[in-house]
Scaffold this motif. Structure first.
Motif, PDB file in Angstrom:
ATOM      1  N   ARG A  14       0.914  -1.229   0.130  1.00  0.00           N
ATOM      2  CA  ARG A  14       0.121   0.119   0.022  1.00  0.00           C
ATOM      3  C   ARG A  14       0.793   1.334  -0.082  1.00  0.00           C
ATOM      4  O   ARG A  14       1.702   1.492   0.793  1.00  0.00           O
ATOM      5  N   ARG A  15       0.668   1.900  -0.913  1.00  0.00           N
ATOM      6  CA  ARG A  15       1.587   3.214  -1.156  1.00  0.00           C
ATOM      7  C   ARG A  15       0.777   4.375  -1.148  1.00  0.00           C
ATOM      8  O   ARG A  15      -0.164   4.446  -1.872  1.00  0.00           O
ATOM      9  N   VAL A  16       1.364   5.637  -0.798  1.00  0.00           N
ATOM     10  CA  VAL A  16       0.770   6.906  -0.774  1.00  0.00           C
ATOM     11  C   VAL A  16       1.914   7.748  -1.601  1.00  0.00           C
ATOM     12  O   VAL A  16       2.892   7.627  -1.328  1.00  0.00           O
ATOM     13  N   VAL A  17       1.342   8.816  -2.505  1.00  0.00           N
ATOM     14  CA  VAL A  17       2.185   9.603  -3.197  1.00  0.00           C
ATOM     15  C   VAL A  17       1.881  11.318  -2.610  1.00  0.00           C
ATOM     16  O   VAL A  17       0.693  11.565  -2.395  1.00  0.00           O
ATOM     17  N   ILE A  18       3.106  11.719  -2.250  1.00  0.00           N
ATOM     18  CA  ILE A  18       2.808  13.184  -1.581  1.00  0.00           C
ATOM     19  C   ILE A  18       3.568  14.051  -2.476  1.00  0.00           C
ATOM     20  O   ILE A  18       4.871  13.688  -2.596  1.00  0.00           O
ATOM     21  N   VAL A  19       3.135  15.178  -3.055  1.00  0.00           N
ATOM     22  CA  VAL A  19       4.148  16.059  -3.898  1.00  0.00           C
ATOM     23  C   VAL A  19       3.808  17.420  -3.427  1.00  0.00           C
ATOM     24  O   VAL A  19       2.625  17.982  -3.298  1.00  0.00           O
ATOM     25  N   ASP A  20       4.927  17.915  -3.183  1.00  0.00           N
ATOM     26  CA  ASP A  20       5.235  19.393  -2.545  1.00  0.00           C
ATOM     27  C   ASP A  20       5.252  20.153  -3.906  1.00  0.00           C
ATOM     28  O   ASP A  20       6.364  20.273  -4.433  1.00  0.00           O
ATOM     29  N   GLY A  21       4.178  20.751  -4.093  1.00  0.00           N
ATOM     30  CA  GLY A  21       3.883  21.427  -5.474  1.00  0.00           C
ATOM     31  C   GLY A  21       5.118  22.670  -5.690  1.00  0.00           C
ATOM     32  O   GLY A  21       5.759  22.971  -6.628  1.00  0.00           O
ATOM     33  N   HIS A  22       5.218  23.341  -4.518  1.00  0.00           N
ATOM     34  CA  HIS A  22       6.133  24.443  -4.577  1.00  0.00           C
ATOM     35  C   HIS A  22       7.580  23.896  -4.774  1.00  0.00           C
ATOM     36  O   HIS A  22       8.457  24.495  -5.741  1.00  0.00           O
ATOM     37  N   GLY A  23       8.126  22.918  -3.922  1.00  0.00           N
ATOM     38  CA  GLY A  23       9.338  22.401  -4.179  1.00  0.00           C
ATOM     39  C   GLY A  23       9.808  21.786  -5.240  1.00  0.00           C
ATOM     40  O   GLY A  23      10.615  21.823  -6.047  1.00  0.00           O
ATOM     41  N   MET A  24       8.497  20.994  -5.901  1.00  0.00           N
ATOM     42  CA  MET A  24       8.849  20.243  -7.205  1.00  0.00           C
ATOM     43  C   MET A  24       8.915  21.344  -8.499  1.00  0.00           C
ATOM     44  O   MET A  24       9.460  20.919  -9.351  1.00  0.00           O
TER      45      MET A  24
END
Length: 223
Positions: A14-24
């Motif tokens: 079970r995997r979750v994806v976390i995206v820091d939009g500003h940093g990316m």
């Protein structure tokens, strides 16, 4: 059973994806190309036995209408979008300047709320403030994979995770290119692009409690 005593389905990751939009955003500027949010989800579920338990995108807004089409597209793709107003400074409304909207607290809260049902987190961020929550999740037996551009990650965060992936090596799998597939705003016009799974190293069970961080690996993409 995980190290925190919770039962885990051995047949699934079970995997979750976390995206820091500003940093990316700045990471992608360094890379010279932008990744497609849809292809990121396809890649996250390409490994056999993986079940995506959620995907979160965090972004700062200049005003309520800022990035509205993009945020709507993210929601349609299955992301939970968290937003916060950017900090504004400067008295002249015609020359407004904005500082970063820090969403680290929101990232930490979401991770802790879903931690009880996770095996792995894909973290796309470069915030050193996430070091403590990463260490806490690893203590629970959750594997943390950090994806970013090399040189954009502080030593503290990179040392805290299990695996670091340099996005520069995954351009073929992730780049947003209309020649390859339609933009996220035109989803459903074509069948999804088939994405090759990452190395099986990414889906192995969490490390034993006594395993040294020195054993962390940087996985190189297939040629």
């Amino acid at each position: 059973m995980r190290r925190d005593g919770l039962q885990v389905d051995q047949g699934k990751i079970r995997r979750v994806v976390i995206v820091d939009g500003h940093g990316m955003f700045y990471a992608q500027q360094k890379l010279g190309w932008f990744f497609d949010p849809r292809r990121l989800l396809e890649l996250a579920t390409a490994d056999p036995g993986v079940e995506l338990d959620g995907a979160y995108w965090y972004t700062g807004l200049k005003d309520p209408a800022d990035q509205r089409p993009f945020r709507d597209a993210l929601t349609s793709l299955g992301y939970t979008v968290r937003s916060k107003p950017l900090r504004e400074f400067g008295a002249d409304p015609d020359h407004r300047q904005f500082a970063r909207a820090n969403l680290d607290v929101e990232i930490c809260l979401d991770l802790m709320m879903v931690a009880h049902r996770l095996d792995e987190v894909w973290l796309l961020s470069g915030s050193r403030d996430l070091e403590r929550v990463v260490e806490t999740l690893r203590a629970k037996g959750i594997r943390i994979t950090l994806l970013n551009a090399d040189g954009m990650v502080p030593r503290e965060l990179r040392n805290a995770v299990d695996v670091f992936l340099d996005l520069a090596g995954w351009r073929k799998q992730l780049e947003k290119a209309e020649a390859v597939q339609p933009p996220v705003f035109q989803r459903g016009l074509e069948s999804p692009v088939r994405v090759e799974p990452l190395s099986r190293e990414l889906v192995r069970l969490p490390q034993e409690a006594g395993e040294s961080r020195a054993s962390q690996v940087v996985i190189s993409p297939p040629l």
